[in-house]
Scaffold this motif. Structure first.
Motif, mmCIF file in Angstrom:
data_model
loop_
_atom_site.group_PDB
_atom_site.id
_atom_site.type_symbol
_atom_site.label_atom_id
_atom_site.label_comp_id
_atom_site.label_asym_id
_atom_site.label_seq_id
_atom_site.Cartn_x
_atom_site.Cartn_y
_atom_site.Cartn_z
ATOM 1 N N UNK A 104 0.834 -1.265 0.010
ATOM 2 C CA UNK A 104 0.129 0.143 0.083
ATOM 3 C C UNK A 104 0.706 1.150 0.067
ATOM 4 N N UNK A 105 2.113 1.120 -0.718
ATOM 5 C CA UNK A 105 3.024 2.301 -0.506
ATOM 6 C C UNK A 105 2.562 3.558 -1.428
ATOM 7 N N UNK A 106 1.729 2.859 -2.528
ATOM 8 C CA UNK A 106 1.101 3.629 -3.377
ATOM 9 C C UNK A 106 -0.513 3.915 -3.390
ATOM 10 N N UNK A 107 -0.999 4.880 -2.777
ATOM 11 C CA UNK A 107 -2.280 5.191 -2.392
ATOM 12 C C UNK A 107 -2.905 6.294 -3.061
ATOM 13 N N UNK A 108 -4.075 6.874 -2.319
ATOM 14 C CA UNK A 108 -4.840 8.012 -2.904
ATOM 15 C C UNK A 108 -3.916 9.591 -3.161
ATOM 16 N N UNK A 109 -2.914 9.605 -2.266
ATOM 17 C CA UNK A 109 -2.228 11.061 -2.527
ATOM 18 C C UNK A 109 -1.224 10.744 -3.636
ATOM 19 N N UNK A 110 -0.544 9.358 -3.564
ATOM 20 C CA UNK A 110 0.371 9.120 -4.773
ATOM 21 C C UNK A 110 -0.402 9.016 -6.051
ATOM 22 N N UNK A 111 -1.453 8.738 -6.101
ATOM 23 C CA UNK A 111 -2.302 8.542 -7.421
ATOM 24 C C UNK A 111 -2.479 10.059 -8.004
ATOM 25 N N UNK A 112 -3.004 10.836 -7.152
ATOM 26 C CA UNK A 112 -3.501 12.115 -7.355
ATOM 27 C C UNK A 112 -2.056 12.975 -7.934
ATOM 28 N N UNK A 113 -1.186 12.762 -7.253
ATOM 29 C CA UNK A 113 0.292 13.229 -7.689
ATOM 30 C C UNK A 113 0.744 12.991 -9.010
#
Ligand code: AHR
Length: 518
Positions: A104-113
């Motif tokens: 889960x190191x890639x999540x919502x914040x990383x996706x929008x980024x």
């Protein structure tokens, strides 16, 4: 062989939605991890953890939107596991794709980024299969609510004060199968319930997409439209191309001529599927308010030898270029109903435009076709008609009959050409008024074609014409890490015949893009 195409410059249809040229990134194999995301501490050149070369490759395609986190993964994804300090993020098993641990190191914040870096619209798919209504409700609040609330406070505590702009939200994925094995009546009710809590906060208008049919499940479309069309902005459709039998996938390369035509026949089938699902949608929505969203399409072949079969890695060849060319022409020609589409998948999975291996990157034949077609994004679709010969193979074993224990032969015959055309205002510096883009695939496995393209009702005369072609030495030539440039866009000669006609000679298994200024 002489073929002809007429582009009717007076027959201006609808705008081709940019979002037809969208992509799909699932937590599957190396699409996210090792694909888009390498992490901030990686030696691979990156921007805040995103692979710089991959981001650049998609920016060059003018990527309009990106779908995430699945796919099947979406219906097992619990978004709260993917926010906050990385060391505290919950680990889970990715049961659908190889049984690997998802940290889960890639999540919502990383996706929008990532969407910010790509300059594209986010398309998030929510969890209906194993998630709660409350979970979906809170995710929407977390992403889009600007006032004071428990979720906006949590977002701020995680480093993001302002809400994000969320464009597209899918209410579940393949809920007829891996997303819960639901009957259409049950899913229609679930859709009605879950979508109620996909709130529209402030200025943010979320385009709500209901989980649609698998291939030719027309009853699914009927039941969904009948029971919920007024509550949706889009209804999805999933269709993958393969050689002859879904249960017995063949390799992405090494197919025979017969295999080639079977794949092409399956690619052309997209046209029939869109027409027949659209006819049903038209009954409930004659104004075509509800978009058809083909949010998974592309070739699905057997996994590449030596790779984890759960990672869906496959080579990408001239055959993929043709399937992309045919499919995108079909989408353009149906863009009165098809407003969004997502190729499966963006990096290292199925029919990917981009492959990575450590810091190496390959732009596949599919990438080059997307590059040829990007001028269609946001342009006006023009009516086309074409006179062309058919091609294919006769008298080959009919696999479907053989499954029933019957020995029979069949002819696998397909249209020799696939075409679409669009118009845009020309760049004022060119001295021309209009810029036309005509994309043509020559599906024939053996014969090149002399193609005359006439621009009927053209105001003025053709000022200039240029073209590119994507093809390879063989039908299954791939771009690999050893030779990434075996299949690229090359310039193709175009003759101006008269003030409204051009001609090209298009080799077998080739995709051309012709740009005309007038
Ligand atoms: O794209 C791979 C998978 O295909 C997706 O996860 C699923 O939605 C579909 O069956």
């Amino acid at each position: 062989m002489k073929e002809s195409i007429i582009v009717d410059t007076k027959n201006k249809k609808n705008t081709i939605s940019r979002d037809i040229y969208g992509h799909f990134s699932e937590h599957l194999g190396h699409c996210i991890y090792g694909g888009f995301w390498v992490g901030k501490d990686s030696n691979i050149p990156n921007i805040h953890g995103y692979n710089k070369a991959v981001v650049q490759a998609f920016k060059e395609l003018d990527i309009p939107n990106l779908r995430w986190p699945g796919g099947l993964f979406a219906d097992e994804y619990h978004w709260k596991d993917g926010i906050g300090p990385k060391e505290n993020r919950k680990r889970m098993v990715n049961t659908n794709w190889g049984g690997v641990t998802e940290d889960n190191s890639f999540g919502t914040h990383e996706f929008f980024g990532l969407c910010d870096e790509l300059g594209c619209k986010p398309y998030i798919c929510g969890n209906v299969g194993s998630g709660t209504v409350q979970e979906m409700d809170e995710w929407i609040e977390y992403m889009t609510f600007s006032g004071e609330s428990p979720m906006s406070k949590l977002r701020a505590a995680n480093g993001r004060k302002e809400p994000w702009k969320l464009d597209y939200f899918g209410v579940g994925n393949e809920n007829w199968g891996g997303g819960g094995n639901m009957r259409p009546e049950f899913y229609a009710d679930q859709y009605r319930r879950y979508q109620t809590f996909v709130r529209q906060y402030g200025e943010n208008k979320i385009f709500k997409i209901a989980g649609g049919a698998n291939v030719d499940d027309y009853n699914w479309t009927k039941v969904l439209m009948e029971n919920a069309h007024w509550l949706m902005d889009g209804l999805s459709l999933h269709y993958y191309t393969y050689e002859y039998r879904w249960e017995e996938k063949k390799s992405a390369t090494g197919f025979t001529k017969e295999g080639w035509y079977r794949i092409m026949r399956n690619a052309f089938r997209m046209d029939e599927l869109i027409r027949r699902h659209s006819e049903i949608m038209d009954k409930y929505d004659p104004a075509k308010r509800v978009a058809m969203v083909v949010d998974e399409w592309g070739n699905w072949f057997a996994p590449k030898e030596g790779t984890n079969p759960g990672f869906l890695e496959q080579d990408n060849s001239v055959c993929d270029a043709l399937v992309a060319g045919i499919t995108l022409n079909i989408f353009n020609n149906h863009s009165d109903r098809v407003h969004v589409a997502n190729l499966a998948q963006a990096v290292n999975v199925l029919q990917s435009p981009v492959l990575t291996q450590g810091d190496k990157i390959v732009l596949t034949p599919t990438w080059h076709v997307l590059h040829q077609y990007k001028g269609h994004q946001g342009a006006t679709l023009l009516g086309t008609s074409a006179a062309y010969s058919y091609c294919g193979v006769n008298d080959v074993p009919d696999y479907n009959a053989s499954l029933r224990g019957v020995s029979a032969k069949e002819d696998v015959i397909v249209p020799g050409l696939s075409v679409s055309a669009s118009e845009k205002d020309a760049d004022s510096k060119s001295g021309a008024k209009k810029q036309y883009l005509v994309t043509v695939a020559n599906v024939d496995a053996e014969t090149s074609k002399e193609i005359e393209i006439s621009f009927a009702h053209l105001e003025g005369a053709i000022k200039s014409a240029t073209a590119t072609v994507v093809t390879g030495e063989k039908m299954d030539t791939i771009n690999s890490f050893e030779n990434g440039d075996a299949v690229t866009e090359k310039s193709l000669s175009v003759k101006i015949i008269d003030k409204q006609t051009v001609s090209i000679n298009l080799g077998a298994y080739s995709v051309a893009a012709i740009t005309v200024l007038a």
